[in-house]
Design a protein around this motif. Structure first.
Motif, PDB file in Angstrom:
ATOM      1  N   LEU A 271      -9.193  -5.808 -20.652  1.00  0.00           N
ATOM      2  CA  LEU A 271      -8.025  -5.896 -19.771  1.00  0.00           C
ATOM      3  C   LEU A 271      -7.541  -7.330 -19.653  1.00  0.00           C
ATOM      4  N   SER A 272      -8.479  -8.254 -19.457  1.00  0.00           N
ATOM      5  CA  SER A 272      -8.105  -9.666 -19.328  1.00  0.00           C
ATOM      6  C   SER A 272      -7.343 -10.146 -20.551  1.00  0.00           C
ATOM      7  N   LYS A 273      -7.828  -9.777 -21.744  1.00  0.00           N
ATOM      8  CA  LYS A 273      -7.163 -10.194 -22.977  1.00  0.00           C
ATOM      9  C   LYS A 273      -5.772  -9.577 -23.080  1.00  0.00           C
ATOM     10  N   ALA A 274      -5.646  -8.316 -22.695  1.00  0.00           N
ATOM     11  CA  ALA A 274      -4.345  -7.654 -22.763  1.00  0.00           C
ATOM     12  C   ALA A 274      -3.358  -8.288 -21.794  1.00  0.00           C
ATOM     13  N   LEU A 275      -3.800  -8.599 -20.597  1.00  0.00           N
ATOM     14  CA  LEU A 275      -2.919  -9.226 -19.606  1.00  0.00           C
ATOM     15  C   LEU A 275      -2.496 -10.623 -20.041  1.00  0.00           C
ATOM     16  N   GLU A 276      -3.438 -11.370 -20.586  1.00  0.00           N
ATOM     17  CA  GLU A 276      -3.096 -12.705 -21.092  1.00  0.00           C
ATOM     18  C   GLU A 276      -2.082 -12.601 -22.230  1.00  0.00           C
ATOM     19  N   GLY A 277      -2.223 -11.570 -23.049  1.00  0.00           N
ATOM     20  CA  GLY A 277      -1.271 -11.362 -24.130  1.00  0.00           C
ATOM     21  C   GLY A 277       0.131 -11.061 -23.640  1.00  0.00           C
ATOM     22  N   MET A 278       0.239 -10.532 -22.410  1.00  0.00           N
ATOM     23  CA  MET A 278       1.554 -10.257 -21.812  1.00  0.00           C
ATOM     24  C   MET A 278       2.114 -11.470 -21.081  1.00  0.00           C
ATOM     25  N   GLY A 279       1.299 -12.521 -20.927  1.00  0.00           N
ATOM     26  CA  GLY A 279       1.777 -13.731 -20.268  1.00  0.00           C
ATOM     27  C   GLY A 279       1.198 -14.008 -18.895  1.00  0.00           C
ATOM     28  N   PHE A 280       0.326 -13.126 -18.387  1.00  0.00           N
ATOM     29  CA  PHE A 280      -0.320 -13.357 -17.106  1.00  0.00           C
ATOM     30  C   PHE A 280      -1.377 -14.454 -17.244  1.00  0.00           C
ATOM     31  N   PHE A 281      -1.623 -15.174 -16.136  1.00  0.00           N
ATOM     32  CA  PHE A 281      -2.781 -16.068 -16.069  1.00  0.00           C
ATOM     33  C   PHE A 281      -3.905 -15.304 -15.379  1.00  0.00           C
ATOM     34  N   ILE A 282      -5.061 -15.250 -16.023  1.00  0.00           N
ATOM     35  CA  ILE A 282      -6.198 -14.492 -15.495  1.00  0.00           C
ATOM     36  C   ILE A 282      -7.311 -15.449 -15.093  1.00  0.00           C
ATOM     37  N   TYR A 283      -7.717 -15.387 -13.833  1.00  0.00           N
ATOM     38  CA  TYR A 283      -8.850 -16.188 -13.381  1.00  0.00           C
ATOM     39  C   TYR A 283     -10.140 -15.608 -13.966  1.00  0.00           C
ATOM     40  N   PRO A 284     -11.095 -16.459 -14.336  1.00  0.00           N
ATOM     41  CA  PRO A 284     -12.345 -15.944 -14.915  1.00  0.00           C
ATOM     42  C   PRO A 284     -13.091 -15.071 -13.909  1.00  0.00           C
ATOM     43  N   SER A 285     -13.260 -13.798 -14.241  1.00  0.00           N
ATOM     44  CA  SER A 285     -13.808 -12.838 -13.288  1.00  0.00           C
ATOM     45  C   SER A 285     -15.275 -12.543 -13.544  1.00  0.00           C
ATOM     46  N   HIS A 286     -16.036 -12.489 -12.445  1.00  0.00           N
ATOM     47  CA  HIS A 286     -17.447 -12.103 -12.476  1.00  0.00           C
ATOM     48  C   HIS A 286     -17.647 -10.845 -11.625  1.00  0.00           C
ATOM     49  N   THR A 287     -16.592 -10.036 -11.533  1.00  0.00           N
ATOM     50  CA  THR A 287     -16.573  -8.895 -10.615  1.00  0.00           C
ATOM     51  C   THR A 287     -16.102  -7.640 -11.345  1.00  0.00           C
ATOM     52  N   ASN A 288     -15.784  -6.593 -10.576  1.00  0.00           N
ATOM     53  CA  ASN A 288     -15.201  -5.387 -11.170  1.00  0.00           C
ATOM     54  C   ASN A 288     -13.687  -5.343 -10.957  1.00  0.00           C
ATOM     55  N   PHE A 289     -13.053  -6.511 -10.960  1.00  0.00           N
ATOM     56  CA  PHE A 289     -11.603  -6.615 -10.864  1.00  0.00           C
ATOM     57  C   PHE A 289     -11.174  -7.926 -11.504  1.00  0.00           C
ATOM     58  N   VAL A 290      -9.885  -8.057 -11.721  1.00  0.00           N
ATOM     59  CA  VAL A 290      -9.321  -9.328 -12.181  1.00  0.00           C
ATOM     60  C   VAL A 290      -8.149  -9.696 -11.282  1.00  0.00           C
ATOM     61  N   LEU A 291      -7.948 -10.993 -11.105  1.00  0.00           N
ATOM     62  CA  LEU A 291      -6.776 -11.494 -10.393  1.00  0.00           C
ATOM     63  C   LEU A 291      -5.813 -12.032 -11.441  1.00  0.00           C
ATOM     64  N   ALA A 292      -4.637 -11.436 -11.490  1.00  0.00           N
ATOM     65  CA  ALA A 292      -3.632 -11.773 -12.505  1.00  0.00           C
ATOM     66  C   ALA A 292      -2.443 -12.462 -11.839  1.00  0.00           C
ATOM     67  N   ARG A 293      -2.194 -13.708 -12.232  1.00  0.00           N
ATOM     68  CA  ARG A 293      -1.026 -14.440 -11.727  1.00  0.00           C
ATOM     69  C   ARG A 293       0.163 -14.170 -12.646  1.00  0.00           C
ATOM     70  N   CYS A 294       1.268 -13.746 -12.036  1.00  0.00           N
ATOM     71  CA  CYS A 294       2.454 -13.385 -12.809  1.00  0.00           C
ATOM     72  C   CYS A 294       3.108 -14.615 -13.435  1.00  0.00           C
ATOM     73  N   MET A 295       3.702 -14.394 -14.578  1.00  0.00           N
ATOM     74  CA  MET A 295       4.430 -15.444 -15.264  1.00  0.00           C
ATOM     75  C   MET A 295       5.720 -15.776 -14.508  1.00  0.00           C
ATOM     76  N   LYS A 296       6.271 -16.956 -14.766  1.00  0.00           N
ATOM     77  CA  LYS A 296       7.485 -17.402 -14.101  1.00  0.00           C
ATOM     78  C   LYS A 296       8.605 -16.402 -14.339  1.00  0.00           C
TER      79      LYS A 296
END
Length: 351
Positions: A271-296
């Protein structure tokens, strides 16, 4: 005219993630485990549905404490059970802090810490994380009675090393609460710090990695003197009979839990790789979720609403530093594939 205490009247109160009642949703908003509980747990609960439910449970949940201590290689006297880890957080605040006492927690993090501080009429000291979610030096507040650290942190998913946490524990004045709700999804944890520091309280829950959010069972690990004192503060029977049975059975079946963790971590990576491929910034996650920062140019709030219209729930926080982010629970591969497909469709238009 209000009958409430003044500080209660002024409170907003904690707002949990949405639990929809209208229809079927792909639910990726409250960090529930997408996989079912252990069959061993379900069988143990079924076998306990008998006439013994007329009896009160063991007030100190000794069977669960013994099993937890066995699995974690500690002493049962160092374990305390709670009605979810939120119950234990409340017990901790009531045990160690009174009106006006300083209660420290980072921001942004689990906002129940702030709510519990306000309930106790304490002096909430909210210290901003650095941009990379490391802790600033001013997190150590002189005279603080309680300091909270969710590690890994929610909603960022980021992790502070046990070495750094240990350094903090040796410097702060009061108790340090290490909230490890998501520790099973990480490579590290702070359990060893309980032995080294007499002011460390470590919290765990069965809600996340053990797929038992509906049971409400958490536990605290700390040195005996802290556990003994907190036992005076808890409700008489704060864990029910089925919760104790479920906890014992869950801890006995580490294989099922770890199997689910492996699948979730694998899906988290994809999921992290797919979101980054769409332009989101993904914080490194050590959990069962990711925090995705939207692109400008993309509104996180609008994206959240558009996903909801498509019966896909993620978490949006309309607060400082998070209002351009979405927190996404790791679901099954099929659920995450559906989310990715819909995000790609939505990002083609102006959201």
């Amino acid at each position: 005219m209000s009958y409430f205490k003044e500080h209660i009247e002024k409170m907003t109160g904690y707002i949990p993630g949405e639990q929809p009642r209208d229809g079927v949703y792909t639910k990726l908003n409250t960090n529930e485990n997408p996989y079912p509980p252990s069959q061993h747990v379900l069988e143990a609960i079924r076998n306990s549905l008998n006439e013994t439910l007329r009896l009160y449970p063991d007030p100190v949940a000794m069977a669960a404490r013994l099993k937890i201590a066995e699995v974690l290689k500690t002493k049962p006297e160092r374990v305390m059970a709670g009605n979810g880890s939120d119950d234990l957080l409340s017990i901790i605040v009531r045990s160690f802090a009174g009106p006006g006492d300083k209660i420290v927690f980072p921001y942004p993090s689990y906002m129940l810490y702030k709510t519990l501080s306000e309930l106790q009429n304490g002096a909430a000291c909210m210290i901003d994380f650095a941009e990379d979610y490391t802790l600033p030096e001013d997190f150590i507040v002189k005279g603080a009675k309680v300091s909270f650290i969710a590690n890994p942190n929610s909603p960022s998913g980021t992790m502070i090393s046990p070495r750094e946490i240990s350094r903090l524990a040796s410097k702060i004045d009061g108790v340090l609460v290490i909230d490890e709700a998501y520790a099973d999804f990480s490579d590290e944890n702070c359990l060893s710090l309980v032995e080294r520091h007499d002011n460390v309280l470590l919290l765990r829950t069965l809600s996340k990695s053990y797929s038992l959010a509906g049971i409400r069972f958490g536990f605290c690990v700390a040195q005996e003197s802290l556990i003994q004192g907190m036992m005076k503060v808890k409700d008489s029977y704060n864990v029910d009979r089925l919760g104790i049975v479920a906890a014992v059975a869950a801890m006995e079946d580490q294989k099922t839990m770890m199997g689910h963790v492996v699948k979730i971590r694998k899906t988290r990576e994809s999921l992290s790789k797919a979101l980054e491929g769409m332009g989101f910034f993904i914080y490194p996650s050590h959990t069962n979720f990711v925090l995705a920062r939207c692109m400008k140019g993309v509104s996180a709030h609008n994206l959240y609403n558009e996903l909801r219209k498509r019966k896909i729930l993620v978490r949006y926080f309309n607060i400082r530093r998070l209002d351009d982010c979405l927190r996404i629970t790791i679901g099954t591969e099929e659920e995450i594939d559906l989310l990715i497909k819909n995000l790609k469709d939505l990002l083609k238009v102006n959201v």
